[in-house]
Design a protein around this motif. Structure first.
Motif, PDB file in Angstrom:
ATOM      1  N   HIS A  62      -4.156   4.814  -5.661  1.00  0.00           N
ATOM      2  CA  HIS A  62      -2.803   5.338  -5.834  1.00  0.00           C
ATOM      3  C   HIS A  62      -2.730   6.340  -6.982  1.00  0.00           C
ATOM      4  O   HIS A  62      -1.717   7.019  -7.150  1.00  0.00           O
ATOM      5  CB  HIS A  62      -1.811   4.200  -6.096  1.00  0.00           C
ATOM      6  CG  HIS A  62      -1.974   3.558  -7.443  1.00  0.00           C
ATOM      7  ND1 HIS A  62      -2.990   2.667  -7.720  1.00  0.00           N
ATOM      8  CD2 HIS A  62      -1.265   3.696  -8.593  1.00  0.00           C
ATOM      9  CE1 HIS A  62      -2.886   2.265  -8.975  1.00  0.00           C
ATOM     10  NE2 HIS A  62      -1.847   2.874  -9.527  1.00  0.00           N
ATOM     11  N   HIS A 109      -4.422   9.079   7.247  1.00  0.00           N
ATOM     12  CA  HIS A 109      -4.069   7.661   7.328  1.00  0.00           C
ATOM     13  C   HIS A 109      -4.712   6.975   8.529  1.00  0.00           C
ATOM     14  O   HIS A 109      -5.098   5.807   8.459  1.00  0.00           O
ATOM     15  CB  HIS A 109      -2.550   7.503   7.403  1.00  0.00           C
ATOM     16  CG  HIS A 109      -1.839   7.893   6.146  1.00  0.00           C
ATOM     17  ND1 HIS A 109      -0.470   7.766   5.973  1.00  0.00           N
ATOM     18  CD2 HIS A 109      -2.300   8.426   4.986  1.00  0.00           C
ATOM     19  CE1 HIS A 109      -0.126   8.195   4.782  1.00  0.00           C
ATOM     20  NE2 HIS A 109      -1.220   8.607   4.160  1.00  0.00           N
ATOM     21  N   ASP A 164      -8.773  11.896   1.723  1.00  0.00           N
ATOM     22  CA  ASP A 164      -7.990  13.075   2.114  1.00  0.00           C
ATOM     23  C   ASP A 164      -8.803  13.992   3.022  1.00  0.00           C
ATOM     24  O   ASP A 164      -8.340  14.408   4.087  1.00  0.00           O
ATOM     25  CB  ASP A 164      -7.582  13.882   0.867  1.00  0.00           C
ATOM     26  CG  ASP A 164      -6.528  13.207   0.021  1.00  0.00           C
ATOM     27  OD1 ASP A 164      -5.782  12.361   0.538  1.00  0.00           O
ATOM     28  OD2 ASP A 164      -6.460  13.540  -1.181  1.00  0.00           O
ATOM     29  N   TRP A 175      -5.901  -1.623   6.569  1.00  0.00           N
ATOM     30  CA  TRP A 175      -5.684  -1.297   5.165  1.00  0.00           C
ATOM     31  C   TRP A 175      -5.991  -2.490   4.250  1.00  0.00           C
ATOM     32  O   TRP A 175      -6.410  -2.304   3.107  1.00  0.00           O
ATOM     33  CB  TRP A 175      -4.247  -0.815   4.945  1.00  0.00           C
ATOM     34  CG  TRP A 175      -4.003   0.531   5.546  1.00  0.00           C
ATOM     35  CD1 TRP A 175      -3.980   0.867   6.875  1.00  0.00           C
ATOM     36  CD2 TRP A 175      -3.790   1.750   4.832  1.00  0.00           C
ATOM     37  NE1 TRP A 175      -3.760   2.210   7.034  1.00  0.00           N
ATOM     38  CE2 TRP A 175      -3.627   2.775   5.804  1.00  0.00           C
ATOM     39  CE3 TRP A 175      -3.701   2.077   3.474  1.00  0.00           C
ATOM     40  CZ2 TRP A 175      -3.396   4.104   5.449  1.00  0.00           C
ATOM     41  CZ3 TRP A 175      -3.454   3.391   3.118  1.00  0.00           C
ATOM     42  CH2 TRP A 175      -3.315   4.391   4.093  1.00  0.00           C
ATOM     43  N   PRO A 216      -1.338  12.792   4.658  1.00  0.00           N
ATOM     44  CA  PRO A 216      -0.814  12.037   5.802  1.00  0.00           C
ATOM     45  C   PRO A 216      -1.738  11.986   7.014  1.00  0.00           C
ATOM     46  O   PRO A 216      -1.858  10.940   7.669  1.00  0.00           O
ATOM     47  CB  PRO A 216       0.496  12.764   6.121  1.00  0.00           C
ATOM     48  CG  PRO A 216       0.932  13.324   4.801  1.00  0.00           C
ATOM     49  CD  PRO A 216      -0.340  13.716   4.095  1.00  0.00           C
ATOM     50  N   PHE A 244       0.806  -1.218   0.000  1.00  0.00           N
ATOM     51  CA  PHE A 244       0.000   0.000   0.000  1.00  0.00           C
ATOM     52  C   PHE A 244       0.847   1.279   0.000  1.00  0.00           C
ATOM     53  O   PHE A 244       0.325   2.353   0.272  1.00  0.00           O
ATOM     54  CB  PHE A 244      -0.953   0.038   1.203  1.00  0.00           C
ATOM     55  CG  PHE A 244      -2.024  -1.012   1.160  1.00  0.00           C
ATOM     56  CD1 PHE A 244      -3.157  -0.837   0.386  1.00  0.00           C
ATOM     57  CD2 PHE A 244      -1.895  -2.178   1.894  1.00  0.00           C
ATOM     58  CE1 PHE A 244      -4.147  -1.810   0.340  1.00  0.00           C
ATOM     59  CE2 PHE A 244      -2.879  -3.152   1.851  1.00  0.00           C
ATOM     60  CZ  PHE A 244      -4.005  -2.966   1.078  1.00  0.00           C
ATOM     61  N   GLN A 245       2.121   1.156  -0.319  1.00  0.00           N
ATOM     62  CA  GLN A 245       2.982   2.325  -0.252  1.00  0.00           C
ATOM     63  C   GLN A 245       2.521   3.418  -1.211  1.00  0.00           C
ATOM     64  O   GLN A 245       2.448   4.597  -0.843  1.00  0.00           O
ATOM     65  CB  GLN A 245       4.433   1.945  -0.565  1.00  0.00           C
ATOM     66  CG  GLN A 245       5.419   3.097  -0.417  1.00  0.00           C
ATOM     67  CD  GLN A 245       5.441   3.686   0.983  1.00  0.00           C
ATOM     68  OE1 GLN A 245       5.264   2.960   1.965  1.00  0.00           O
ATOM     69  NE2 GLN A 245       5.630   4.997   1.096  1.00  0.00           N
ATOM     70  N   ARG A 304      -0.624   5.085   0.174  1.00  0.00           N
ATOM     71  CA  ARG A 304      -0.298   5.977   1.282  1.00  0.00           C
ATOM     72  C   ARG A 304       0.279   7.294   0.785  1.00  0.00           C
ATOM     73  O   ARG A 304      -0.050   8.370   1.308  1.00  0.00           O
ATOM     74  CB  ARG A 304       0.697   5.306   2.233  1.00  0.00           C
ATOM     75  CG  ARG A 304       0.115   4.165   3.052  1.00  0.00           C
ATOM     76  CD  ARG A 304       1.200   3.526   3.918  1.00  0.00           C
ATOM     77  NE  ARG A 304       0.702   2.393   4.660  1.00  0.00           N
ATOM     78  CZ  ARG A 304       0.131   2.460   5.859  1.00  0.00           C
ATOM     79  NH1 ARG A 304      -0.011   3.632   6.443  1.00  0.00           N
ATOM     80  NH2 ARG A 304      -0.289   1.369   6.472  1.00  0.00           N
ATOM     81  N   GLU A 305       1.143   7.206  -0.205  1.00  0.00           N
ATOM     82  CA  GLU A 305       1.776   8.413  -0.728  1.00  0.00           C
ATOM     83  C   GLU A 305       0.777   9.338  -1.416  1.00  0.00           C
ATOM     84  O   GLU A 305       1.011  10.536  -1.533  1.00  0.00           O
ATOM     85  CB  GLU A 305       2.899   8.043  -1.693  1.00  0.00           C
ATOM     86  CG  GLU A 305       4.087   7.375  -1.001  1.00  0.00           C
ATOM     87  CD  GLU A 305       5.145   6.899  -1.985  1.00  0.00           C
ATOM     88  OE1 GLU A 305       4.906   7.005  -3.219  1.00  0.00           O
ATOM     89  OE2 GLU A 305       6.194   6.404  -1.528  1.00  0.00           O
ATOM     90  N   LEU A 338      -2.336   9.734  -0.316  1.00  0.00           N
ATOM     91  CA  LEU A 338      -3.311  10.183   0.675  1.00  0.00           C
ATOM     92  C   LEU A 338      -2.676  11.211   1.601  1.00  0.00           C
ATOM     93  O   LEU A 338      -1.513  11.070   2.003  1.00  0.00           O
ATOM     94  CB  LEU A 338      -3.824   9.002   1.504  1.00  0.00           C
ATOM     95  CG  LEU A 338      -4.619   7.927   0.768  1.00  0.00           C
ATOM     96  CD1 LEU A 338      -5.003   6.807   1.731  1.00  0.00           C
ATOM     97  CD2 LEU A 338      -5.867   8.508   0.125  1.00  0.00           C
TER      98      LEU A 338
END
Length: 294
Positions: A39, A17, A50, A23, A14, A5-6, A9-10, A12
């Motif tokens: 993504h 989260h 967000d 997740w 921060p 999920f990297q 995450r990037e 969204l």
């Protein structure tokens, strides 16, 4: 599948989260190859997380949702509980596949059903599309007809399947279910807004609360929902005012700036949303950068 999920995450904000507890079990939107779409820079689900994920975990949540409730004409009053990707497991509308909305916010006196749009238009009714048998289950009008797929006679193919939209439509949209409407007043992407409006009414009745349906959207002239809002077309022509209340992400963040205490957080979110809108619209003619900050 994105194993770690990297990339999601990037993409969204921060602070959002923490709104996702698991997740691996969260109901991510997926493409035809089962890949998570959050993504992508223009992901509608991602921009919804967000904003509403950040609101969900913020210490400013109750005061912001109180202000949003007052803006849309329902009673304020916390504590507010926010569920992302909420599904109507009670099947209040009798749907075989219950409606899932991007966010549901429930306070002590009101519930807000929130549908979120970014660059995509609203969804349309499937009954007018050609089925696997090559036939249309509905002719596009709200009139007495027989569904060739199941042989049921009704004005609405969905009513013929015991789906309860037209039980709530008279109250929400001030339409008479006993007369014909040509074409159907919920043709095109008006259908999705109708579903959210009647779901809000059903939730209000079920939970003994006031209710409202919101259309949260990214405000840019190249995006379909934003264009409809500007032309006053988010509601069907025959709808009562307030069946669906459009509110942009920028307006939501402005409310957060006005009533919230964590000004730095909302400034950062504002800049994040501005950047996403810029990326999504950068190839559109006539794009102009929007201002950052509260």
């Amino acid at each position: 599948m994105i194993s770690d999920f990297q990339a999601v995450r990037e993409n969204l904000f921060p602070a959002s989260h923490g709104a996702i507890e698991d997740w691996s079990k969260f109901p991510w939107h997926r493409d035809r190859t089962n890949q998570i779409r959050a993504h992508k820079a223009h992901s509608s689900q991602a921009i919804a997380i967000d904003v509403f994920g950040t609101l969900k975990v913020s210490s400013d949540r109750d005061r912001i949702f109180d202000a949003i409730a007052e803006r849309v004409g329902v009673a304020p009053g916390g504590p507010w509980a926010v569920t992302l990707e909420w599904t109507d497991t009670d099947r209040l509308l009798g749907e075989p596949r219950p409606t899932q909305v991007d966010a549901l916010a429930v306070g002590s006196a009101a519930a807000l059903v929130i549908e979120c749009k970014f660059t995509e238009p609203g969804g349309q009714c499937s009954q007018t599309a050609v089925s696997r048998s090559g036939e249309h289950q509905c002719n596009g009008n709200y009139e007495d007809q027989i569904n060739p797929g199941n042989g049921v006679r009704s004005r609405c193919a969905l009513t013929g399947k015991s789906i309860r939209y037209w039980e709530y439509i008279p109250e929400v949209f001030d339409l008479d279910p006993g007369v014909d409407h040509t074409p159907c007043p919920f043709k095109g992407d008006t259908y999705q807004w109708m579903r959210n409006a009647v779901l809000a009414a059903a939730i209000g009745k079920h939970r003994n609360r006031q209710s409202a349906a919101l259309a949260a959207f990214a405000d840019h002239p190249s995006f379909p929902t934003a264009r409809k809002v500007k032309r006053g077309q988010i509601n069907p022509a025959l709808a009562r005012q307030g069946a669906i209340t459009p509110i942009s992400y920028k307006q939501i963040i402005a409310i957060a700036c006005q009533v919230g205490r964590d000004r730095a957080l909302w400034d950062e979110l504002s800049a994040w949303i501005d950047h996403k809108i810029a990326r999504a619209a950068s190839r559109k003619p006539g794009f102009q950068e929007v201002g950052n900050g509260c």
